[in-house]
Design a protein around this motif. Sequence first.
Motif, short mmCIF file in Angstrom:
data_model
loop_
_atom_site.label_atom_id
_atom_site.label_comp_id
_atom_site.label_asym_id
_atom_site.label_seq_id
_atom_site.Cartn_x
_atom_site.Cartn_y
_atom_site.Cartn_z
N ILE A 179 0.85 -1.19 0.00
CA ILE A 179 0.00 0.00 0.00
C ILE A 179 0.89 1.24 0.00
CG2 ILE A 179 -1.72 1.27 1.33
CD1 ILE A 179 -2.54 -1.57 2.48
N LEU A 180 0.65 2.15 -0.95
CA LEU A 180 1.48 3.33 -1.14
C LEU A 180 0.70 4.61 -0.83
CD1 LEU A 180 3.06 2.33 -4.58
CD2 LEU A 180 3.89 1.74 -2.30
N THR A 181 1.43 5.69 -0.54
CA THR A 181 0.79 6.98 -0.27
C THR A 181 0.85 7.92 -1.47
OG1 THR A 181 2.84 7.81 0.70
CG2 THR A 181 1.23 6.85 2.20
N SER A 182 1.46 7.48 -2.56
CA SER A 182 1.44 8.25 -3.81
C SER A 182 1.82 7.32 -4.95
CB SER A 182 2.40 9.45 -3.76
OG SER A 182 3.72 9.06 -4.10
N ASP A 183 1.59 7.77 -6.19
CA ASP A 183 1.97 6.94 -7.33
C ASP A 183 3.15 7.54 -8.10
OD1 ASP A 183 0.65 9.11 -8.38
OD2 ASP A 183 -0.43 7.98 -9.92
#
Length: 423
Positions: free
Chosen positions: A357-361
Motif C-alpha cells: 500500500i502506497l501513499t502516492s503513485d
Amino acid sequence: MAYKLLSNLLHGANCCKTKRNGALHSNGMLFHTSRDSHEEILSYEWYAKLYQKITRLTHLLRNVDLVDGRMVNVTDDSVIINERMEQRMRLFKSFVRAFIGCPSVQHTIQKNVAASSGDANCARLVCFSKPCEREPMIVNSLTIASNFLKVSAQQRKSVRLTICPQVTQHRIWVGAIDEILNGLNLEIGLLNDQCPSKGTKMGQQIVSSCLKFLAKTETSYDRDSTSWMRLAPAKVVDSHISSKWEEVLEMFNDLIKCLENERGLLYHVSKLEVMKEGLAQIKDVLADKHIGYKEVRLQESLVQKKLSKTLGHSSKCLFTLLLYFLNGQVRDIEVDVCGGIYANGSDNKFTMCMGRILTSDEDKMVWSGVKQLDRALGLFKFLWETAGMKGVLDLQGHLWSVGATERSLTYRGNAFFLHGVSL
C-alpha cells in the motif's frame, strides 16, 4: 463485527491503538476479521466514509512509507522518527486493507490482471478476495514462511540442511553483524542529533568498538590462491593475546542495556538479541587476522561448523543470515497485504500474489514498493524451490495508491500491478 468496529473509527473514536503487526484494536477487539470468518457485506455508504478517511491520510502521509519497519521519506530517503506519524501510517494501511474488499476494487484487480495477461488461466485469477488474504504479515523466521507455504516437517529438515552451510559462512556471518551495527550506528547518530541521551551516547561508543572488532577479523587473502603464495600477516606487539567472539557477545549485552529504553531503537535492539544466539555458540572461537593464515581459516571454519550445527529451522538468527545471504540486508520481511498462493489453471502451476500500500503513485515511490515486494516474493520462491515443493511458482505483486494511474510493470522477470484506490 468489522462494520461496527470500523464505524466507530470512522466517527472519530479515539480509543484505538496500533500494534507493530498492523492489526488495529478498538475497545480490546480486533478490527480485522479473523482468518476463519466470512466476508461481511458492507454498504456503499460505509465504503464512502472509509474512502474519505483514506484520502485525508494520503495527503498527510504523501511520499512517506514504512520501509523495513522504519518511517522513510521516499523522496530523499531520509528516516523519520515521529510516533504520531507512524500511528497514522499504520491506521492508513489498515483502512486500505479493508477497502480492498470493496467490490469495485476487486473488479479493478481482476480487470488489470486480465488486461495485461495473455494467459487465460492467469486472467481468471481471483486474489485478495478473502479477509485472511488482506492481512499484514511480518516474516522473521523460516517457520513463518514455511507455515505460509505449507512446507512439511521433512521438507523443513531438508531446507535447513541445504541452507546452513551457505548462510553460516564466515563472510556472511561478519557481513550480517556489520550490517546490523552500521544501521544501528546511523539511527543512533540521528537520535543524538535530535535528542541525545546518556544511553545513546554510550551506545554509540560501544557500536564503534564492535565495528573496530569486526575490522580485525577481515582478511584480504585471495581464496583461490594456494597457501604458499600468501604473505604472512604483519606481527603485532601483543600477538599472543588473541580476540574471541565472546568480546562481541559482551559488548552486545552492554549495548542492549544502554538502548533498551530508547523506543526508536527497539527494532535494532531486537536484532542484537537475535544475533546473540549465534554469538553464544561461537564465543570461544578466535577472531583475529594476525594469527596466521592457516589458523585464521581453521577459526573461520569453526564459526561455520558451530553455527550450522546449532541454529535450528526456527532460529531467527539463521533467518537473519539467510536474508543477508539473499539480499545483503538484515531487516525482517514486512508485507502489507499477504495474499496467498493460487492454482493457475493446471495441477503443476501456481501464482503467489502479495501486495503493498502506497501513499502516492510517483515513480520513486512505486519502484520502492516494487523492490520491497520483490524481496518478499523472492524469499518465498527461494524457500519453495529449496523445499522441493511440487509445481512451478510464478510471482505477482500488487500495489495500491489513491488516484493512481493503473498500469503494469515488470521487474526481474515478475509482473507487478499498480491499482488506483477509488469508489
